[in-house]
Design a protein around this motif. Structure first.
Motif, PDB file in Angstrom:
ATOM      1  N   GLY A 165      40.087  41.568  52.491  1.00 35.95           N
ATOM      2  CA  GLY A 165      40.397  40.324  51.811  1.00 35.95           C
ATOM      3  C   GLY A 165      39.924  40.292  50.371  1.00 35.95           C
ATOM      4  O   GLY A 165      40.619  39.771  49.484  1.00 35.95           O
ATOM      5  N   ASP A 166      38.749  40.876  50.118  1.00 32.53           N
ATOM      6  CA  ASP A 166      38.250  40.910  48.741  1.00 32.53           C
ATOM      7  C   ASP A 166      39.108  41.811  47.868  1.00 32.53           C
ATOM      8  O   ASP A 166      39.328  41.509  46.685  1.00 32.53           O
ATOM      9  CB  ASP A 166      36.799  41.396  48.751  1.00 32.53           C
ATOM     10  N   LEU A 167      39.620  42.933  48.418  1.00 35.71           N
ATOM     11  CA  LEU A 167      40.499  43.806  47.645  1.00 35.71           C
ATOM     12  C   LEU A 167      41.805  43.096  47.301  1.00 35.71           C
ATOM     13  O   LEU A 167      42.346  43.260  46.198  1.00 35.71           O
ATOM     14  CB  LEU A 167      40.774  45.090  48.423  1.00 35.71           C
ATOM     15  N   LYS A 168      42.315  42.303  48.220  1.00 40.50           N
ATOM     16  CA  LYS A 168      43.530  41.542  47.942  1.00 40.50           C
ATOM     17  C   LYS A 168      43.297  40.542  46.810  1.00 40.50           C
ATOM     18  O   LYS A 168      44.137  40.396  45.911  1.00 40.50           O
ATOM     19  CB  LYS A 168      43.970  40.823  49.212  1.00 40.50           C
ATOM     20  N   THR A 169      42.141  39.891  46.832  1.00 46.29           N
ATOM     21  CA  THR A 169      41.825  38.939  45.765  1.00 46.29           C
ATOM     22  C   THR A 169      41.683  39.643  44.421  1.00 46.29           C
ATOM     23  O   THR A 169      42.155  39.154  43.393  1.00 46.29           O
ATOM     24  CB  THR A 169      40.544  38.180  46.107  1.00 46.29           C
ATOM     25  N   ARG A 170      41.021  40.794  44.434  1.00 42.46           N
ATOM     26  CA  ARG A 170      40.824  41.534  43.176  1.00 42.46           C
ATOM     27  C   ARG A 170      42.150  42.019  42.611  1.00 42.46           C
ATOM     28  O   ARG A 170      42.378  41.966  41.388  1.00 42.46           O
ATOM     29  CB  ARG A 170      39.879  42.716  43.422  1.00 42.46           C
ATOM     30  N   CYS A 171      43.043  42.507  43.456  1.00 41.34           N
ATOM     31  CA  CYS A 171      44.340  42.974  42.972  1.00 41.34           C
ATOM     32  C   CYS A 171      45.187  41.805  42.475  1.00 41.34           C
ATOM     33  O   CYS A 171      45.984  41.969  41.542  1.00 41.34           O
ATOM     34  CB  CYS A 171      45.066  43.721  44.085  1.00 41.34           C
ATOM     35  N   HIS A 172      45.020  40.640  43.074  1.00 37.22           N
ATOM     36  CA  HIS A 172      45.774  39.475  42.615  1.00 37.22           C
ATOM     37  C   HIS A 172      45.308  39.031  41.229  1.00 37.22           C
ATOM     38  O   HIS A 172      46.114  38.574  40.406  1.00 37.22           O
ATOM     39  CB  HIS A 172      45.622  38.324  43.616  1.00 37.22           C
ATOM     40  N   ASP A 173      44.004  39.144  40.934  1.00 38.30           N
ATOM     41  CA  ASP A 173      43.496  38.763  39.615  1.00 38.30           C
ATOM     42  C   ASP A 173      44.008  39.681  38.516  1.00 38.30           C
ATOM     43  O   ASP A 173      44.300  39.226  37.406  1.00 38.30           O
ATOM     44  CB  ASP A 173      41.964  38.744  39.627  1.00 38.30           C
ATOM     45  N   GLY A 174      44.122  40.984  38.803  1.00 37.54           N
ATOM     46  CA  GLY A 174      44.645  41.922  37.817  1.00 37.54           C
ATOM     47  C   GLY A 174      43.768  42.020  36.591  1.00 37.54           C
ATOM     48  O   GLY A 174      42.540  42.132  36.668  1.00 37.54           O
ATOM     49  N   LEU A 175      44.394  41.965  35.419  1.00 38.03           N
ATOM     50  CA  LEU A 175      43.661  42.099  34.161  1.00 38.03           C
ATOM     51  C   LEU A 175      42.908  40.835  33.776  1.00 38.03           C
ATOM     52  O   LEU A 175      42.089  40.874  32.848  1.00 38.03           O
ATOM     53  CB  LEU A 175      44.632  42.465  33.036  1.00 38.03           C
ATOM     54  N   GLU A 176      43.164  39.731  34.445  1.00 34.77           N
ATOM     55  CA  GLU A 176      42.486  38.480  34.127  1.00 34.77           C
ATOM     56  C   GLU A 176      41.120  38.359  34.796  1.00 34.77           C
ATOM     57  O   GLU A 176      40.457  37.340  34.638  1.00 34.77           O
ATOM     58  CB  GLU A 176      43.364  37.307  34.554  1.00 34.77           C
ATOM     59  N   HIS A 177      40.728  39.367  35.544  1.00 34.46           N
ATOM     60  CA  HIS A 177      39.443  39.320  36.241  1.00 34.46           C
ATOM     61  C   HIS A 177      38.299  39.456  35.232  1.00 34.46           C
ATOM     62  O   HIS A 177      38.377  40.241  34.283  1.00 34.46           O
ATOM     63  CB  HIS A 177      39.368  40.448  37.267  1.00 34.46           C
ATOM     64  N   ASP A 178      37.233  38.684  35.445  1.00 30.11           N
ATOM     65  CA  ASP A 178      36.080  38.734  34.566  1.00 30.11           C
ATOM     66  C   ASP A 178      34.817  38.554  35.395  1.00 30.11           C
ATOM     67  O   ASP A 178      34.852  38.561  36.639  1.00 30.11           O
ATOM     68  CB  ASP A 178      36.180  37.670  33.475  1.00 30.11           C
TER      69      ASP A 178
END
Length: 543
Positions: free
Chosen positions: A50-63
């Protein structure tokens, strides 16, 4: 030599390893121990998915704020340290997928450039060593033009994904996921595949923390081998020790670098652990890893003070030859064979065994430097460049270029042997041209790979790859100086004539011939340095 040869890079000392990883088997586990490990791994694996899915959904906007939110959401379902390990592993997996996407993008661009170049040439035009020629037939040209359109569409999709920050990653591995549709070919049943799939998606990793007891609060291993795990919050009812911990029945022992690990654990220094299961063998393993300071590399001149061993890597063996400090091959060439077929574990074991024999032989010879090529066949594996040569693409793809240097560097770090990386340009060609025939005799057949190992070693020492050439017959005197190709540019007196040695200049005269001649009267005409001298005969001419 051909014109337009590329500029050679200078040899350099390869840096040592920055980390250590050792593995051992978890033995004497009870059924309850295995059940706890399975439940903990499955629960944390679900959180990691589930955390990997969230991280991939954020993409380049992750901070950093998004990272903190992810960790805060996982903490009630596990613990603070488990949540930190999951989020960090997820970010590393996303970053790896991002780098792989960039490499795939560059590979597509190189393939498209090759196809456009070959399609622009007339049919049947031969290519050179630097660029391929045209296609052989109209049919092949048409097929490659269609493939060009396919690659261009694929490149457009990959560029769009790269710009948007989308990655394609599968927890457990894409190969194992696709194997589900090819079970008869893989000789697996659905239950066997399901066991491998679930074991690959479990999560039992814990990062180390200096200052904590035994260097890790989540997966703790004492110096005597006792293993205890901090259970996630929903599984606290399975604890058999205080503070929500579960202690395994069996104890472990690290055979490789065991004393080093024990000293680090006793000093409460950070050690990371990973527990994984092998369903095919039914065994559990634990891997310990920690960071080490990079060893101070020796200067290149100091490393080559006792000679060097040149290593030429091939598809099935390592061809090596020892060179002295002057760049001359000494002794006989050696060959360390390996078999790179089969599984990845078998290939890695074969490579480690060959490198172990190489290092043991280097220590026996007293050499402190091993020269290898700084190879990278990324551009040579493309289907568009060697489409018909499937055997060549398979051969190049099977060469362990990166793994060989990484393995050799890490293994040589413990033996005090320095690894020198050299430019691989023209080593096989010039080695065979200048060294293969002169070193071949009736009792020894020098191969092209043996000659290439000499070229690699000489390049590491800074010598030219050519042998000392014999001057023409008219110049085999001291008039034009002694020709030594092997002498360095800064060698004093390298262009001067040879020092004059007293005595006769023929090997048929004994060493004391000069003293004998001085005590008797000669009766022959002799030649002294090109001047003729007449010595009268002591016998009477008439009776």
């Amino acid at each position: 030599m051909d014109k337009g040869l590329r500029k050679l890079a200078a040899p350099f000392v390869a840096p040592g390893p920055s980390g250590v990883a050792i593995r051992t088997r978890l033995k004497h586990l009870t059924a309850a121990d295995e059940e706890v490990l399975r439940r903990v791994g499955a629960h944390l694996g679900t959180l990691a998915s589930g955390d990997l899915k969230t991280r991939c959904h954020d993409g380049l906007e992750h901070d950093a704020k998004a990272w903190a939110v992810r960790k805060r959401e996982l903490t009630p379902l596990s613990s603070a340290r488990w949540a930190g390990a999951i989020t960090r592993a997820t970010h590393e997996q996303w970053a790896l997928a991002r780098r792989c996407a960039l490499a795939h993008l560059q590979s597509l661009e190189a393939g498209i450039r090759t196809l456009r170049h070959r399609l622009s040439l007339p049919l049947g035009q031969k290519g050179g060593k630097r660029a391929p020629g045209g296609y052989r037939s109209r049919r092949e040209w048409h097929a490659k033009s269609r493939r060009l359109r396919v690659l261009e569409d694929r490149l457009a999709r990959e560029r769009a994904d790269w710009t948007a920050g989308r990655v394609h990653v599968v927890r457990g591995g894409k190969r194992l996921a696709r194997m589900r549709h090819q079970l008869p070919a893989a000789h697996l049943t659905e239950l066997q595949w399901r066991a491998r799939w679930e074991a690959a998606r479990w999560f039992l990793r814990a990062d180390g923390e200096s200052g904590k007891r035994y260097g890790n609060e989540t997966i703790r291993i004492s110096p005597d081998g006792e293993v205890s795990i901090r259970l996630p919050a929903p599984l606290k009812q399975l604890a058999n020790a205080p503070h929500g911990r579960y202690v395994l029945t069996g104890r472990i022992r690290f055979a490789h670098r065991g004393p080093e690990w024990a000293d680090r654990v006793a000093a409460n220094r950070a050690v990371a652990y990973r527990i994984h299961h092998d369903p095919a063998r039914g065994r559990w393993y634990v891997t310990a890893s920690w960071q080490i300071p990079v060893a101070q590399t020796l200067p290149l001149a100091a490393a080559l003070g006792h000679g060097v061993i040149g290593v030429d890597m091939n598809a099935d063996h390592l061809a090596v030859w020892r060179l002295d400090v002057h760049g001359n091959p000494t002794g006989t060439p050696r060959r360390f064979s390996y078999d790179l077929s089969g599984t990845a574990g078998h290939r890695d074991a074969q490579l480690r065994h060959a490198l172990t024999r190489l290092l043991n032989w280097a220590r026996t010879c007293g050499v402190r430097a091993i020269a290898v090529e700084d190879l990278d066949f990324t551009a040579e594996k493309t289907r568009e460049k060697h489409g018909r040569k499937r055997w060549f693409r398979r051969l190049v793809s099977g060469l362990p270029t990166g793994r060989l240097r990484a393995r050799l560097t890490s293994m040589a770090d413990q033996t005090g042997i320095t690894v020198v990386a050299v430019d691989p340009a023209y080593t096989s060609r010039w080695g065979a041209q200048h060294w293969q025939k002169p070193l071949t005799s009736k009792n020894r057949k020098t191969t092209r790979h043996d000659a290439a190992s000499i070229a690699i070693g000489r390049r590491a020492q800074g010598y030219p790859l050519r042998r000392r050439t014999t001057p023409p017959r008219a110049h085999r005197s001291d008039v034009h100086g002694h020709r030594t190709v092997q002498a360095k540019p800064d060698a004093p007196g390298r262009e001067e004539p040879r020092r004059r040695l007293p005595g006769p200049r023929t090997r048929s005269v004994p060493p004391d011939a000069e003293r004998t001649r001085a005590t008797r009267t000669p009766n022959t005409v002799r030649d002294v340095r090109g001047e003729r001298e007449w010595v009268p005969d002591s016998l009477p001419l008439t009776d």
